[in-house]
Design a protein around this motif. Structure first.
Motif, PDB file in Angstrom:
ATOM      1  N   ILE A  85      -3.018   1.982  -4.222  1.00 56.96           N
ATOM      2  CA  ILE A  85      -2.499   3.399  -4.223  1.00 56.96           C
ATOM      3  C   ILE A  85      -3.555   4.273  -3.804  1.00 56.96           C
ATOM      4  O   ILE A  85      -4.949   4.268  -4.111  1.00 56.96           O
ATOM      5  N   VAL A  86      -3.392   5.110  -2.745  1.00 57.96           N
ATOM      6  CA  VAL A  86      -4.310   5.902  -1.959  1.00 57.96           C
ATOM      7  C   VAL A  86      -4.052   7.398  -2.045  1.00 57.96           C
ATOM      8  O   VAL A  86      -2.727   7.824  -2.081  1.00 57.96           O
ATOM      9  N   CYS A  87      -5.300   8.309  -2.572  1.00 58.35           N
ATOM     10  CA  CYS A  87      -5.037   9.512  -2.656  1.00 58.35           C
ATOM     11  C   CYS A  87      -6.579   9.986  -2.047  1.00 58.35           C
ATOM     12  O   CYS A  87      -7.571   9.355  -2.166  1.00 58.35           O
ATOM     13  N   ASP A  88      -6.570  11.361  -2.139  1.00 60.28           N
ATOM     14  CA  ASP A  88      -7.937  11.956  -2.372  1.00 60.28           C
ATOM     15  C   ASP A  88      -8.493  11.813  -3.480  1.00 60.28           C
ATOM     16  O   ASP A  88      -7.817  11.663  -4.538  1.00 60.28           O
ATOM     17  N   GLY A  89      -9.867  12.129  -3.690  1.00 59.42           N
ATOM     18  CA  GLY A  89     -10.862  12.058  -4.774  1.00 59.42           C
ATOM     19  C   GLY A  89     -10.487  12.981  -5.849  1.00 59.42           C
ATOM     20  O   GLY A  89     -10.642  12.608  -7.099  1.00 59.42           O
ATOM     21  N   ILE A  98      -1.506  -3.390   7.743  1.00 62.04           N
ATOM     22  CA  ILE A  98      -1.331  -2.885   6.627  1.00 62.04           C
ATOM     23  C   ILE A  98       0.336  -2.756   6.002  1.00 62.04           C
ATOM     24  O   ILE A  98       1.281  -2.469   6.977  1.00 62.04           O
ATOM     25  N   ASN A  99       0.599  -3.362   4.943  1.00 58.85           N
ATOM     26  CA  ASN A  99       1.889  -3.451   4.502  1.00 58.85           C
ATOM     27  C   ASN A  99       2.328  -2.080   3.824  1.00 58.85           C
ATOM     28  O   ASN A  99       2.126  -1.967   2.226  1.00 58.85           O
ATOM     29  N   TYR A 100       2.409  -0.987   4.607  1.00 57.65           N
ATOM     30  CA  TYR A 100       2.509   0.351   4.031  1.00 57.65           C
ATOM     31  C   TYR A 100       4.132   0.548   3.464  1.00 57.65           C
ATOM     32  O   TYR A 100       4.967   0.214   4.285  1.00 57.65           O
ATOM     33  N   SER A 130       0.325   9.098   6.643  1.00 61.98           N
ATOM     34  CA  SER A 130       1.692   8.301   6.240  1.00 61.98           C
ATOM     35  C   SER A 130       2.225   7.430   7.671  1.00 61.98           C
ATOM     36  O   SER A 130       2.431   6.526   7.787  1.00 61.98           O
ATOM     37  N   LEU A 131       2.035   8.628   8.640  1.00 61.47           N
ATOM     38  CA  LEU A 131       2.465   8.282  10.040  1.00 61.47           C
ATOM     39  C   LEU A 131       1.496   7.097  10.800  1.00 61.47           C
ATOM     40  O   LEU A 131       1.757   6.243  11.261  1.00 61.47           O
ATOM     41  N   LEU A 132       0.096   7.234  10.367  1.00 59.28           N
ATOM     42  CA  LEU A 132      -0.863   6.362  10.792  1.00 59.28           C
ATOM     43  C   LEU A 132      -0.817   5.062  10.279  1.00 59.28           C
ATOM     44  O   LEU A 132      -0.775   4.038  10.956  1.00 59.28           O
ATOM     45  N   LEU A 133      -0.437   4.883   8.914  1.00 56.97           N
ATOM     46  CA  LEU A 133      -0.142   3.740   8.158  1.00 56.97           C
ATOM     47  C   LEU A 133       1.182   3.110   8.711  1.00 56.97           C
ATOM     48  O   LEU A 133       1.173   1.722   8.896  1.00 56.97           O
ATOM     49  N   SER A 134       2.088   3.966   8.873  1.00 58.50           N
ATOM     50  CA  SER A 134       3.278   3.255   9.356  1.00 58.50           C
ATOM     51  C   SER A 134       3.487   2.504  10.669  1.00 58.50           C
ATOM     52  O   SER A 134       4.190   1.775  11.163  1.00 58.50           O
ATOM     53  N   VAL A 188       0.832  -1.231  -0.031  1.00 56.22           N
ATOM     54  CA  VAL A 188       0.035   0.055  -0.150  1.00 56.22           C
ATOM     55  C   VAL A 188       0.817   1.169  -0.251  1.00 56.22           C
ATOM     56  O   VAL A 188       1.814   1.206   0.871  1.00 56.22           O
ATOM     57  N   ALA A 189       0.423   1.942  -0.989  1.00 58.59           N
ATOM     58  CA  ALA A 189       1.161   3.349  -0.817  1.00 58.59           C
ATOM     59  C   ALA A 189       0.395   4.642  -1.023  1.00 58.59           C
ATOM     60  O   ALA A 189      -0.562   4.475  -1.573  1.00 58.59           O
ATOM     61  N   LEU A 190       1.097   5.570  -0.611  1.00 58.58           N
ATOM     62  CA  LEU A 190       0.173   7.043  -0.453  1.00 58.58           C
ATOM     63  C   LEU A 190       0.837   7.764  -1.888  1.00 58.58           C
ATOM     64  O   LEU A 190       1.955   7.718  -2.255  1.00 58.58           O
ATOM     65  N   LEU A 191      -0.066   8.176  -2.762  1.00 57.70           N
ATOM     66  CA  LEU A 191       0.174   9.096  -3.904  1.00 57.70           C
ATOM     67  C   LEU A 191       0.707  10.386  -3.442  1.00 57.70           C
ATOM     68  O   LEU A 191      -0.201  11.261  -2.899  1.00 57.70           O
TER      69      LEU A 191
END
Length: 332
Positions: A219-223, A200-202, A191-195, A171-174
């Motif tokens: 891949i996670v981002c806002d709409g 979650i395999n961030y 990012s801190l919450l996911l780490s 899982v990654a943040l765009l």
């Protein structure tokens, strides 16, 4: 059945193809009864043992505002479809209609799963390694805080695990860069919450040029970002195809070269053809809702139906609910 640019002319053939592909499938087709019957008769499939026709007195147009559709289109084919899901008469629904109206109605009729604040549109995109990558949100929630992005990551991971069978999906943040100092405060907090979440395999941030690289499974981002990125990618794909076609017409030698490599180009195009990846799921709700793009062909709408079938088979809403309860307990 009435939504999209082609309505029953596209959705009826797709529905019939789905019935051929899935012997256990039973479809409830919502729309104008006379038009649906006409299309089925033309296809020599009326009556059909595994088709139930549900009449509607109105349709939601592409120009209808979500609030207007929610208040005034209670007898529309879209609302009848969602009511069937809420009542438990069907297990999933698919629509090529007005996206905003569909999201507003689905949110009102089906409600959110406990612990979730906003739904997300998630879609599967092709990648260089041949494995689809899930991207969310694609337009359901324009502005997202860190907690919402975290919830999207959890839901996206469940989709990748259950529908695609990926163990511990990456899982990654765009973001606008891979460095930790890049991005907005909300991105950094997400990012801190996911780490800090062991479930979650961030893997951190990725940039737009890595959407199709295969580095991430989710891949996670806002709409807002997701919708712009998706439409940009579709536009670039069309540009490349048009340039190839234009180049082939410029000279005899290029026409010959085009003829020689045409099978390769056709195969390559099929690998990135949006029709094969059509069907964005509105997840986070207490039911399965799949949104097909409005100009969907028969093959594209069939792809959306396949997505709905897969989510039913893997009980995606229940799996998301279970995972969220587990993650939120650990987070607390």
């Amino acid at each position: 059945m009435m939504g999209g640019d082609f309505g029953p002319h596209s959705t009826i053939p797709a529905a019939l193809a789905a019935l051929d592909e899935f012997p256990e499938l039973h479809l409830h087709l919502c729309g104008d009864l006379s038009l649906l019957e006409q299309q089925l008769r033309l296809s020599n499939h009326f009556p059909h043992a595994r088709i139930t026709l549900i009449g509607s007195e109105a349709d939601v147009s592409m120009a209808d505002k979500p609030s207007v559709a929610l208040r005034n289109k209670r007898q529309s084919s879209m609302r009848r479809m969602l009511d069937l899901v809420e009542q438990g008469q069907v297990q999933a629904c698919v629509s090529a209609g007005n996206t905003g109206a569909l999201m507003a109605m689905a949110h009102y009729v089906l409600k959110m799963l406990n612990g979730l604040e906003r739904p997300a549109l998630v879609g599967a995109l092709p990648s260089c390694n041949g494995q689809p990558v899930y991207m969310l949100d694609l337009g359901a929630t324009v502005n997202c805080d860190a907690d919402t992005l975290f919830q999207f990551a959890v839901m996206g991971a469940v989709m990748a695990e259950e529908v695609m069978g990926i163990s511990r999906p990456k899982v990654a943040l765009l973001n606008m860069g891979e460095e930790e100092i890049k991005g907005s405060d909300q991105i950094k907090r997400a990012s801190l919450l996911l780490s800090e979440c062991n479930d979650i395999n961030y893997i951190g941030y990725i940039e737009g040029n890595d959407i199709f690289s295969g580095k991430a499974d989710v891949i996670v981002c806002d709409g807002f970002v997701g919708n712009v990125a998706l439409k940009t990618c579709e536009g670039v794909a069309k540009l490349i195809l048009r340039r190839v076609e234009q180049s082939a017409r410029q000279s005899l030698s290029r026409q010959l070269l085009s003829w020689l490599i045409k099978p390769f180009i056709k195969s390559l195009y099929q690998g990135v053809n949006p029709d094969h990846y059509n069907g964005a799921s509105l997840i986070g709700l207490r039911g399965i809702v799949v949104k097909s793009h409005g100009n969907a062909s028969k093959e594209a709408f069939l792809s959306a139906i396949r997505q709905a079938v897969r989510e039913v088979e893997h009980q995606v809403p229940a799996k998301i609910k279970h995972r969220l309860e587990h993650v939120l307990i650990d987070k607390a």
